[in-house]
Design an enzyme around this catalytic site. Structure first.
Site, PDB file in Angstrom:
ATOM      1  N   ARG A  90       0.528  -0.926   0.337  1.00 41.63           N
ATOM      2  CA  ARG A  90      -0.125   0.086   0.426  1.00 41.63           C
ATOM      3  C   ARG A  90       1.023   1.370  -0.081  1.00 41.63           C
ATOM      4  NH1 ARG A  90      -3.489  -0.770   4.833  1.00 41.63           N
ATOM      5  NH2 ARG A  90      -4.125  -2.356   3.500  1.00 41.63           N
ATOM      6  N   ARG A 160      -1.100   6.017   9.794  1.00 40.23           N
ATOM      7  CA  ARG A 160      -1.673   6.036   8.110  1.00 40.23           C
ATOM      8  C   ARG A 160      -1.942   7.187   7.326  1.00 40.23           C
ATOM      9  NH1 ARG A 160      -3.713   0.417   8.687  1.00 40.23           N
ATOM     10  NH2 ARG A 160      -2.641  -0.274  10.074  1.00 40.23           N
ATOM     11  N   LYS A 224      -3.283   0.988  15.177  1.00 42.73           N
ATOM     12  CA  LYS A 224      -2.874   1.601  14.010  1.00 42.73           C
ATOM     13  C   LYS A 224      -3.519   3.148  14.100  1.00 42.73           C
ATOM     14  CE  LYS A 224      -7.307  -0.406  12.561  1.00 42.73           C
ATOM     15  NZ  LYS A 224      -7.458  -0.899  10.512  1.00 42.73           N
ATOM     16  N   LYS A 226      -5.331   6.936  12.512  1.00 37.38           N
ATOM     17  CA  LYS A 226      -5.575   7.461  11.173  1.00 37.38           C
ATOM     18  C   LYS A 226      -6.057   8.675  11.244  1.00 37.38           C
ATOM     19  CE  LYS A 226      -7.155   2.732   9.542  1.00 37.38           C
ATOM     20  NZ  LYS A 226      -9.067   2.027   9.467  1.00 37.38           N
ATOM     21  N   CYS A 444     -14.779  -3.773   0.764  1.00 42.24           N
ATOM     22  CA  CYS A 444     -13.510  -3.771   0.749  1.00 42.24           C
ATOM     23  C   CYS A 444     -12.946  -4.781   0.137  1.00 42.24           C
ATOM     24  CB  CYS A 444     -12.883  -3.826   2.319  1.00 42.24           C
ATOM     25  SG  CYS A 444     -13.629  -5.290   2.668  1.00 42.24           S
ATOM     26  N   CYS A 450      -7.059 -11.125   1.263  1.00 40.90           N
ATOM     27  CA  CYS A 450      -7.658 -10.928   2.733  1.00 40.90           C
ATOM     28  C   CYS A 450      -7.527 -12.179   3.372  1.00 40.90           C
ATOM     29  CB  CYS A 450      -8.347  -9.820   2.748  1.00 40.90           C
ATOM     30  SG  CYS A 450      -8.224  -9.187   4.230  1.00 40.90           S
ATOM     31  N   CYS A 489     -15.181  -8.943   7.075  1.00 42.42           N
ATOM     32  CA  CYS A 489     -14.829  -9.018   8.801  1.00 42.42           C
ATOM     33  C   CYS A 489     -15.021  -7.456   8.843  1.00 42.42           C
ATOM     34  CB  CYS A 489     -13.250  -9.453   8.628  1.00 42.42           C
ATOM     35  SG  CYS A 489     -12.559  -8.099   8.801  1.00 42.42           S
ATOM     36  N   CYS A 493     -12.484  -1.520   6.873  1.00 45.66           N
ATOM     37  CA  CYS A 493     -11.799  -1.135   5.937  1.00 45.66           C
ATOM     38  C   CYS A 493     -13.264  -0.398   4.996  1.00 45.66           C
ATOM     39  CB  CYS A 493     -10.910  -2.381   5.084  1.00 45.66           C
ATOM     40  SG  CYS A 493      -9.652  -2.641   6.349  1.00 45.66           S
TER      41      CYS A 493
END
Length: 580
Positions: A90, A160, A224, A226, A444, A450, A489, A493
């Site tokens: 990414r 991110r 993470k 964002k 997603c 994935c 899931c 995302c």
């Protein structure tokens, strides 16, 4: 509708630092030698197509995830072969802006160095490659570096890719907002030379040199993180899906500062009521020259106070709910050396992207192209990848990848409009028959690549939308739409937890259905039905649309209707309301 939201602080604030045995990820980071690990040695190991030991996790800090083709996993196991390992990479692309020359390089390497040949536009306003085999990893990194693109800090416990409104009609303010998105991204980049050493063959740091991470710390962030910059009235970056958002405040067409939103996040874990999606708290207004100071204060407070014992509760949203939003805010002010002023008024009136042509205040034109699922690939009926390359060969402005998996051809002079449009139509990048429902639907990646996917998403969405279009037509509202999102899931995302109808994968062809998000993107939907198969999903949508059409107030949006009608309760405070 203003987005001034704050949670009630706990009567007794929780501990500032969670005590207990640290998660293994903390050990991994501590022992990684500033994210180097033994990745370089692992790349030389020809006995496996994957990464081994800690390196499986460490490559995420470099913007990559190890995956395999799950469609053929069982067949390979029968043949006593390991899974067909490959890497997803990414890119870091603050604000989603990429030049035509860069695009042509990205296109070329997708064809030459990936198994699938596609470019996937993401909800983080960048692109990713799927299917990079181990021998090609360094080649791709070096190729991207040659055109000024890297992938550092686009995954794992980092800040991110920083989002920014792609809004075309406020070009002057957009340019300022974009510059801040870029500055924030660069301010929080890890200082380690590990990325350059491993992937770009840079000269190694001497043993006598002590490396430091002054902002992120030697063990980086707890989870993470964002960040987004948004220009009202268009909430095209879904501010409540971010740990930290800067809402641009203007006076007389000039950017004067930001309202700072903290603690948004959409991921959760099935069956764990200590996890939940949460909208952000509006901490207040800051002048534009204080942006980096406050951004750093939020990040370092979360760095020091975030839960490093239980990763499921490690995000900023849980830190706020544990210590109290007011306590967190006071610490941010202390570290920034300045106080928040009262929030300035703003309003979000829409989300998504304005597909088609828009004229900017700079007199130039902006063509937003709808890319279903963000997947740019040549197919029998639409040669999207070839079409984008052809546009890149003639376009003199730039491209803007949006947070909704679309792309904008930005800054087109009037004299070039006809040529740009002709290319877009020829290759299927423009299609007037695309419905409003399809434009307002998103998924997603999920299967086959994935490793976290429990159910289909990207491959499920096109047919699902066709069925929903049929339901809308059946009830005589074919021109209207519902914000519909599917994730394979519960990790968030596809941002289903800000949709009017959010489907979250629970198992093969099984989904939990959440209802009640709003058009502005300022409300979390609530669980309506659990573990529905695909037929049951359609039946529920059919029943709900029938009620909506029969009983709604004038022009009442679907998400507002299901709450007013009592079909689901409104989620006002997630910790209290989401699971009840």
């Amino acid at each position: 509708m203003s987005s001034n939201h704050s949670t009630d602080s706990a009567a007794q604030n929780g501990p500032l630092v969670v005590e207990g045995k640290l998660s293994d990820n903390e050990r991994l980071k501590q022992e990684s030698n500033f994210l180097r690990g033994t990745i370089a040695e692992d790349l030389e190991d020809k006995t496996t197509g994957g990464m081994t030991g800690d390196n499986f996790q460490l490559i995420r800090f470099h913007g990559m995830y190890q995956q395999d083709d799950r469609d053929i996993r069982n067949e390979r196991a029968k043949q006593k072969l390991e899974p067909l390992h490959s890497l997803m990479l990414r890119a870091r692309l603050p604000g989603g802006i990429i030049t035509p020359a860069q695009w042509l390089g990205v296109d070329k390497w997708a064809t030459e160095h990936t198994m699938y040949g596609s470019i996937r536009l993401t909800t983080r306003q960048t692109f990713q490659y799927h299917g990079i085999l181990k021998p090609n990893i360094k080649t791709v990194h070096k190729a991207l570096n040659s055109i000024g693109i890297d992938s550092i800090a686009t995954a794992a416990d980092m800040n991110r890719n920083v989002l920014c409104t792609s809004n075309p009609y406020q070009s002057e303010v957009h340019q300022e907002a974009y510059e801040w998105a870029k500055k924030i991204s660069e301010h929080f980049l890890p200082q380690t030379r590990g990325y350059a050493e491993v992937w770009l063959d840079a000269e190694k740091v001497e043993d006598t040199v002590t490396e430091e991470e002054p902002i992120l710390g030697s063990t980086y962030l707890p989870r993470k993180f964002k960040t987004a910059v948004v220009i009202p009235p268009l909430n095209d970056v879904d501010v409540h899906g971010n740990d930290l958002s800067f809402v641009a405040i203007q006076e007389h067409g000039k950017l004067i500062g930001f309202n700072v939103l903290v603690g948004g996040g959409l991921a959760m874990t099935h069956g764990d009521k200590s996890t939940y999606p949460r909208k952000a708290d509006d901490f207040g207004f800051i002048p534009v020259d204080k942006t980096l100071a406050f951004a750093e204060a939020v990040v370092t407070t979360q760095r020091d106070w975030g839960n490093r014992v239980n990763r499921k509760n490690a995000k900023t949203k849980y830190t706020l709910d544990r210590v109290g939003s007011d306590v967190f805010k006071a610490e941010v002010e202390k570290r920034a050396g300045s106080s928040f002023a009262a929030s300035r008024a703003y309003e979000f009136t829409e989300r998504g992207d304005r597909i088609g042509w828009s004229k900017g205040i700079d007199g130039k034109y902006y063509l937003a192209l709808f890319i279903e699922n963000g997947r740019i690939l040549d197919q029998a009926n639409k040669a999207l990848k070839t079409g984008m390359a052809e546009l890149a060969k003639v376009h003199q402005g730039d491209f803007r990848i949006t947070a909704n998996q679309n792309i904008i051809v930005a800054g087109v002079p009037e004299a070039e409009k006809a040529n740009i449009e002709a290319i877009a139509i020829k290759y299927g990048l423009m299609d007037e028959a695309t419905s409003a429902q399809r434009k307002n639907s998103m998924a997603c990646v999920a299967f086959p690549t994935c490793p976290l996917a429990m159910a289909e998403a990207e491959r499920y969405l096109p047919g699902l939308v066709t069925d929903v279009e049929g339901i809308l037509a059946k009830h005589n509202v074919a021109e209207e739409s519902i914000i519909l999102r599917v994730t394979g899931c519960p990790n968030g995302c596809g941002r289903a937890m800000l949709a009017e109808i959010g489907l979250v994968g629970k198992g093969p062809s099984k989904y939990n259905m959440h209802l009640g998000g709003n058009l502005a993107g300022t409300r979390i939907p609530k669980m309506y039905k659990e573990n529905l198969n695909e037929a049951a999903v359609l039946q529920e949508i059919d029943n709900l649309v029938a009620l909506w059409v029969a009983e709604r107030n004038d022009a009442e949006a679907f998400g507002d209707f299901v709450i007013r009608a009592g079909i689901v309760d409104e989620v006002k405070i997630s910790k209290r309301d989401f699971h009840d």
